[in-house]
Design a protein around this motif. Structure first.
Motif, PDB file in Angstrom:
ATOM      1  N   ASN A 142       0.840  -1.192   0.000  1.00 18.78           N
ATOM      2  CA  ASN A 142       0.000   0.000   0.000  1.00 18.78           C
ATOM      3  C   ASN A 142       0.883   1.253   0.000  1.00 18.78           C
ATOM      4  N   PRO A 143       0.618   2.226  -0.889  1.00 14.90           N
ATOM      5  CA  PRO A 143       1.463   3.427  -0.953  1.00 14.90           C
ATOM      6  C   PRO A 143       1.561   4.173   0.378  1.00 14.90           C
ATOM      7  N   LYS A 144       0.468   4.219   1.131  1.00 20.08           N
ATOM      8  CA  LYS A 144       0.511   4.905   2.429  1.00 20.08           C
ATOM      9  C   LYS A 144       1.429   4.155   3.397  1.00 20.08           C
ATOM     10  N   THR A 145       1.333   2.836   3.373  1.00 21.07           N
ATOM     11  CA  THR A 145       2.213   2.027   4.213  1.00 21.07           C
ATOM     12  C   THR A 145       3.661   2.199   3.783  1.00 21.07           C
ATOM     13  N   ALA A 146       3.889   2.279   2.473  1.00 24.17           N
ATOM     14  CA  ALA A 146       5.248   2.451   1.950  1.00 24.17           C
ATOM     15  C   ALA A 146       5.850   3.778   2.407  1.00 24.17           C
ATOM     16  N   THR A 147       5.029   4.815   2.482  1.00 27.08           N
ATOM     17  CA  THR A 147       5.510   6.120   2.941  1.00 27.08           C
ATOM     18  C   THR A 147       5.977   6.050   4.386  1.00 27.08           C
ATOM     19  N   THR A 148       5.188   5.386   5.214  1.00 30.43           N
ATOM     20  CA  THR A 148       5.569   5.207   6.619  1.00 30.43           C
ATOM     21  C   THR A 148       6.833   4.369   6.731  1.00 30.43           C
ATOM     22  N   ALA A 149       6.878   3.276   5.957  1.00 26.63           N
ATOM     23  CA  ALA A 149       8.033   2.389   5.994  1.00 26.63           C
ATOM     24  C   ALA A 149       9.308   3.123   5.578  1.00 26.63           C
ATOM     25  N   TYR A 150       9.195   3.990   4.587  1.00 31.63           N
ATOM     26  CA  TYR A 150      10.372   4.740   4.134  1.00 31.63           C
ATOM     27  C   TYR A 150      10.900   5.629   5.255  1.00 31.63           C
ATOM     28  N   GLU A 151       9.989   6.288   5.965  1.00 32.09           N
ATOM     29  CA  GLU A 151      10.432   7.168   7.056  1.00 32.09           C
ATOM     30  C   GLU A 151      11.191   6.378   8.109  1.00 32.09           C
ATOM     31  N   ILE A 152      10.636   5.240   8.525  1.00 25.87           N
ATOM     32  CA  ILE A 152      11.291   4.459   9.571  1.00 25.87           C
ATOM     33  C   ILE A 152      12.609   3.864   9.067  1.00 25.87           C
ATOM     34  N   SER A 153      12.645   3.525   7.770  1.00 24.63           N
ATOM     35  CA  SER A 153      13.850   2.897   7.206  1.00 24.63           C
ATOM     36  C   SER A 153      15.045   3.833   7.195  1.00 24.63           C
ATOM     37  N   ARG A 154      14.822   5.134   7.398  1.00 25.75           N
ATOM     38  CA  ARG A 154      15.937   6.085   7.438  1.00 25.75           C
ATOM     39  C   ARG A 154      16.711   6.017   8.745  1.00 25.75           C
ATOM     40  N   CYS A 155      16.232   5.215   9.693  1.00 29.54           N
ATOM     41  CA  CYS A 155      16.931   5.054  10.979  1.00 29.54           C
ATOM     42  C   CYS A 155      18.374   4.626  10.749  1.00 29.54           C
ATOM     43  N   MET A 156      19.316   5.308  11.409  1.00 28.55           N
ATOM     44  CA  MET A 156      20.740   5.014  11.257  1.00 28.55           C
ATOM     45  C   MET A 156      21.260   4.072  12.334  1.00 28.55           C
ATOM     46  N   THR A 157      20.392   3.690  13.269  1.00 24.38           N
ATOM     47  CA  THR A 157      20.820   2.930  14.450  1.00 24.38           C
ATOM     48  C   THR A 157      21.973   3.669  15.127  1.00 24.38           C
ATOM     49  N   CYS A 158      21.854   4.984  15.203  1.00 22.84           N
ATOM     50  CA  CYS A 158      22.928   5.796  15.793  1.00 22.84           C
ATOM     51  C   CYS A 158      22.908   5.745  17.316  1.00 22.84           C
ATOM     52  N   GLY A 159      21.713   5.620  17.897  1.00 25.07           N
ATOM     53  CA  GLY A 159      21.595   5.544  19.351  1.00 25.07           C
ATOM     54  C   GLY A 159      21.207   6.849  20.018  1.00 25.07           C
ATOM     55  N   CYS A 160      20.963   7.918  19.246  1.00 28.61           N
ATOM     56  CA  CYS A 160      20.557   9.195  19.857  1.00 28.61           C
ATOM     57  C   CYS A 160      19.280   9.030  20.668  1.00 28.61           C
ATOM     58  N   CYS A 161      18.305   8.305  20.108  1.00 29.13           N
ATOM     59  CA  CYS A 161      17.034   8.107  20.810  1.00 29.13           C
ATOM     60  C   CYS A 161      17.235   7.273  22.068  1.00 29.13           C
ATOM     61  N   MET A 162      18.160   6.313  22.006  1.00 32.50           N
ATOM     62  CA  MET A 162      18.431   5.465  23.167  1.00 32.50           C
ATOM     63  C   MET A 162      19.043   6.287  24.295  1.00 32.50           C
ATOM     64  N   HIS A 163      19.953   7.191  23.932  1.00 29.71           N
ATOM     65  CA  HIS A 163      20.593   8.026  24.952  1.00 29.71           C
ATOM     66  C   HIS A 163      19.589   8.978  25.585  1.00 29.71           C
ATOM     67  N   ALA A 164      18.659   9.485  24.777  1.00 29.60           N
ATOM     68  CA  ALA A 164      17.685  10.464  25.284  1.00 29.60           C
ATOM     69  C   ALA A 164      16.594   9.824  26.122  1.00 29.60           C
ATOM     70  N   CYS A 165      16.359   8.531  25.936  1.00 26.25           N
ATOM     71  CA  CYS A 165      15.252   7.859  26.629  1.00 26.25           C
ATOM     72  C   CYS A 165      15.580   7.632  28.102  1.00 26.25           C
ATOM     73  N   PRO A 166      14.765   8.128  29.032  1.00 31.43           N
ATOM     74  CA  PRO A 166      15.042   7.929  30.465  1.00 31.43           C
ATOM     75  C   PRO A 166      14.852   6.483  30.912  1.00 31.43           C
ATOM     76  N   ASN A 167      14.173   5.678  30.097  1.00 30.54           N
ATOM     77  CA  ASN A 167      13.945   4.278  30.454  1.00 30.54           C
ATOM     78  C   ASN A 167      15.077   3.359  29.994  1.00 30.54           C
ATOM     79  N   VAL A 168      16.012   3.895  29.219  1.00 29.00           N
ATOM     80  CA  VAL A 168      17.184   3.118  28.806  1.00 29.00           C
ATOM     81  C   VAL A 168      18.342   3.510  29.721  1.00 29.00           C
ATOM     82  N   ASN A 169      18.709   2.631  30.621  1.00 29.61           N
ATOM     83  CA  ASN A 169      19.789   2.904  31.562  1.00 29.61           C
ATOM     84  C   ASN A 169      20.324   1.593  32.128  1.00 29.61           C
ATOM     85  N   SER A 170      21.358   1.691  32.932  1.00 34.01           N
ATOM     86  CA  SER A 170      22.016   0.491  33.456  1.00 34.01           C
ATOM     87  C   SER A 170      21.120  -0.309  34.397  1.00 34.01           C
TER      88      SER A 170
END
Length: 250
Positions: A142-170
């Motif tokens: 579905n084109p709408k699904t493809a648009t969403t998938a494209y956005e998520i696929s740009r994830c670099m697995t850089c970890g910025c979101c992990m560092h910012a998340c207060p629930n990700v910790n030791s």
């Protein structure tokens, strides 16, 4: 004679994973269009501190140099971001660099993001195609699904979101927003959808989606502007639907 413009860095360093961190300062001649990576390369050429002391070259990680691979993620003036995209002209001086300590430090600014990659394995962030499928038209999406998938696929697995998340910790086993976003991505894929139930089961286990506190920090930190909390919410809906399905199928 005009004074040479300079760039002042304060860098948090660490010689090994178990050694104590320490601070060193460096001053570089300013050049137009400098970014943090090019500045670290200059320090690497001649690692001399602000006080004139010869030292070891600063260790960091980089690869693509165009905000795609995610490898050069570090704290720049307290914010997790990509060093290749951090322009000196846009940063307040002195520029403070530090490793993102949500992840284990290997040395200096280099971190070990293995925990994030292991979480991607846990949620089966791939499409299971082994090459034995008959050649023919690919499943339509579905084109709408493809648009969403494209956005998520740009994830670099850089970890910025992990560092910012207060629930990700030791003290937490939360897998974090990036792997959850990728689970949703592959559930949207026409072939990846075949393994949707396995992914749902993986993220409902301990440390999965139930540990998300919906703080919204990940959305603010994402350098690709991926609407992570929106997609985690959709994933949570799928979890509830699967739970109801399991009850009625007993």
């Amino acid at each position: 004679m005009a004074t040479q413009k300079t760039v002042h860095f304060i860098i948090e360093r660490q010689d090994s994973p178990n050694s104590a961190p320490y601070i060193e300062e460096f001053v570089l001649p300013y050049r137009p269009s400098m970014n943090v990576v090019s500045s670290l390369m200059e320090i690497q050429k001649n690692p001399v501190t602000k006080d004139g002391k010869k030292t070891t070259a600063v260790v960091w990680e980089c690869n693509c140099l165009e905000k795609v691979c995610g490898a050069c993620m570090m704290l720049i003036n307290g914010k997790a971001q990509q060093a290749c995209a951090a322009l000196i002209d846009h940063l307040e001086q002195p520029i403070r660099l530090a490793p993102a300590r949500t992840f284990p430090v290997v040395r200096d600014l280099a971190i070990d993001r293995t925990v994030m990659f292991e979480s991607l394995k846990r949620v089966q962030a791939w499409v299971s195609v082994d090459g034995s499928w008959p050649v023919g038209p690919a499943p339509r999406q579905n084109p709408k699904t493809a648009t969403t998938a494209y956005e998520i696929s740009r994830c670099m697995t850089c970890g910025c979101c992990m560092h910012a998340c207060p629930n990700v910790n030791s003290g937490s086993d939360f897998i974090g927003p990036a792997p959850l976003g990728q689970a949703h991505l592959f559930n949207l894929h026409p072939i990846g959808e075949y393994n949707k139930e396995e992914r749902i089961e993986a993220i409902t286990a301990k440390g999965g989606i139930g540990s998300c506190g919906n703080s919204q920090n990940c959305v603010q930190a994402c350098p690709k502007d991926i609407k992570l909390t929106e997609y985690i919410a959709r994933l949570n809906r799928d979890v509830n639907k699967q739970a109801l399905k399991n009850i009625f199928n007993k």
